[in-house]
Design a protein around this motif. Structure first.
Motif, PDB file in Angstrom:
ATOM      1  N   SER A  51       0.811  -1.217   0.000  1.00 50.05           N
ATOM      2  CA  SER A  51       0.000   0.000   0.000  1.00 50.05           C
ATOM      3  C   SER A  51       0.845   1.267   0.000  1.00 50.05           C
ATOM      4  N   ASP A  52       2.159   1.127   0.117  1.00 46.69           N
ATOM      5  CA  ASP A  52       3.056   2.267   0.064  1.00 46.69           C
ATOM      6  C   ASP A  52       4.453   1.781  -0.307  1.00 46.69           C
ATOM      7  N   ALA A  72      -2.688  -2.742  -3.051  1.00 52.19           N
ATOM      8  CA  ALA A  72      -3.672  -2.021  -2.234  1.00 52.19           C
ATOM      9  C   ALA A  72      -3.362  -0.534  -2.120  1.00 52.19           C
ATOM     10  N   PHE A  73      -2.736   0.032  -3.142  1.00 49.50           N
ATOM     11  CA  PHE A  73      -2.392   1.450  -3.117  1.00 49.50           C
ATOM     12  C   PHE A  73      -3.637   2.329  -3.251  1.00 49.50           C
ATOM     13  N   GLU A  74      -3.686   3.411  -2.462  1.00 46.48           N
ATOM     14  CA  GLU A  74      -4.736   4.414  -2.595  1.00 46.48           C
ATOM     15  C   GLU A  74      -4.187   5.722  -3.137  1.00 46.48           C
ATOM     16  N   ASN A  94      -5.667  -1.057  -8.613  1.00 45.44           N
ATOM     17  CA  ASN A  94      -5.487  -0.768  -7.201  1.00 45.44           C
ATOM     18  C   ASN A  94      -6.731  -0.022  -6.720  1.00 45.44           C
TER      19      ASN A  94
END
Length: 454
Positions: A51-52, A72-74, A94
């Motif tokens: 996610s990062d 799972a990147f936002e 994502n």
């Protein structure tokens, strides 16, 4: 095998590697990746749970390509903007809602943000002077930054399945834009419905098909050879001979080019043409509800004209080593595709992916255009906009002519050098006209087809 790659990395067995792929449920990048800083150029971390990205990523100074699809990147991490050699970034599928200006590398050439949740883009995108390929299908965008009018190297642009109420006028002034996909937006839904309403095709039940080997696959689906079983008017299987067909089964709701629904609508609306792969029916009653198409099985004497672009070629197809055509064979291939494109444009359909890898050809130069995954509809009642869209696709055809000419044998060049009426000379003149940076000066496909027919 994937776990073995991680083990090899941790035990130092991958020292000096230039390309690394890891898919092992990762939530962070293994420290051992940085041991490859002196050699690593391509890093594929797709299909993990990331996610990062850490600030330490800046140690990978040679990194040119990074893939982070299905994570799972936002947001797109800003550390990417500090990588001096990075030219290609992929974040397909994502949950990205934010693209910071600082995350854009200075030499970005290819950006993939397909199937995310973006509703805006930063003005800084227009400052990416090297941008050649931009994939934005399947987001929530309703506009592009006006600054992108300065992206003079941009060639493929995918904005299908978004929320665009209209296309910006400056889009048609981009000197190299050639492959545009915008179906599934409010700006073309009425056009799509109007064209599709005029076309009808039957349906074939899944139960009438017996799938056999895979014939090929692309961004949107997998094509199988299948037996179409004999049936009565009600669709019930009956004794009798089967016949071979090809069945395209779609992979998911959003592809890099758009949606299966838009592709199917374009296939149906395109109708019959000697240089289009014939469509027989849509697929019904798939056990998982998956959409699909049933097409005529093409003679095995037809093969792919080319392979899709590579990481290095970016927007140009890759031809098999040793590919050589006579000038006449190349002309026949080009004439057939120009005729098919003219047919589509007359119906208000832009193919959107006019590439050699979507063309089948035989040894005599007979050609068939397929794969409507990037096709879009436009209103013929607006001739100014219709011609502007058509001339974008003409540039794509110019790229195809350029590739065909590059693979004409040397004897063909000798024969066509001084004869302005020779097949090769005509193709060279058309290539230059189709590739004109001034879109309004490019010919339209009826004229192109006529010139190739001679």
């Amino acid at each position: 095998m994937l776990v073995d790659t991680l083990t090899q990395l941790r035990t130092g067995q991958l020292a000096g590697t230039q390309r690394l792929s890891l898919s092992a449920g990762l939530t962070r990048i293994p420290d051992e990746v940085y041991d490859l800083a002196g050699s690593l150029e391509i890093l594929d971390l797709s299909n993990n749970a990331l996610s990062d990205l850490p600030h330490d990523l800046t140690r990978l100074t040679r990194l040119r390509v990074i893939f982070l699809s299905n994570n799972a990147f936002e947001h797109v991490p800003e550390v990417l903007g500090a990588l001096p050699s990075l030219t290609m970034v992929g974040f397909k599928a994502n949950r990205i809602r934010h693209l910071p200006a600082a995350s854009l590398p200075p030499h970005l050439r290819w950006l993939i943000l397909t199937d995310n949740e973006l509703d805006t883009l930063p003005d800084a995108l227009g400052h990416c002077g090297d941008m050649q390929k931009l994939m934005l299908a399947g987001n929530r965008l309703s506009a592009l930054p006006d600054s992108m009018a300065a992206c003079h190297k941009l060639e493929p642009l995918r904005i299908a399945a978004n929320r665009f109420p209209s296309l910006p006028d400056w889009l048609f002034s981009l000197p190299r834009l050639s492959w545009l996909a915008y179906a599934g937006n409010p700006c073309c839904q009425m056009d799509e419905a109007a064209v599709a309403a005029q076309a009808r095709v039957g349906a074939i039940s899944w139960n009438q098909l017996a799938l056999k080997q895979v014939l090929g696959q692309g961004a949107s689906g997998v094509i199988h050879q299948a037996d179409l079983l004999a049936s009565n008017d009600c669709g019930a299987i009956t004794p009798g001979p089967s016949r071979d067909v090809a069945v395209k089964i779609y992979k998911g709701a959003v592809t890099s080019d758009g949606s299966p629904e838009s592709e199917m609508a374009a296939c149906v609306a395109a109708g019959a043409h000697p240089h289009l792969i014939p469509l027989e029916a849509t697929l019904a009653d798939h056990p998982a509800g998956t959409p699909g198409l049933v097409m005529s099985l093409i003679d095995p004497g037809f093969t792919d004209l080319a392979g899709p672009p590579s990481l290095a070629s970016c927007t140009r197809d890759v031809y098999a080593p040793g590919t050589v055509f006579t000038a006449e064979t190349a002309r026949r291939i080009a004439e057939g595709i120009a005729s098919a494109a003219a047919h589509l444009h007359a119906l208000g359909i832009m193919h959107g992916d006019l590439y050699g890898h979507n063309i089948l050809r035989d040894a005599n130069g007979n050609s068939l255009l397929g794969d409507f995954g990037a096709a879009s509809f436009y209103a013929l009642s607006d001739p100014q906009r219709a011609m502007a869209l058509q001339r974008l696709e003409v540039r794509a055809f110019g790229c195809l002519l350029e590739e065909l000419i590059a693979h004409v044998d040397q004897a063909g060049f000798a024969q066509g050098g001084d004869d302005a009426s020779s097949p090769l000379a005509r193709m060279i003149v058309l290539r230059d006209a189709c590739l004109s940076p001034v879109a309004a000066s490019r010919p339209l496909f009826p004229e192109i087809a006529a010139a190739l027919a001679g």
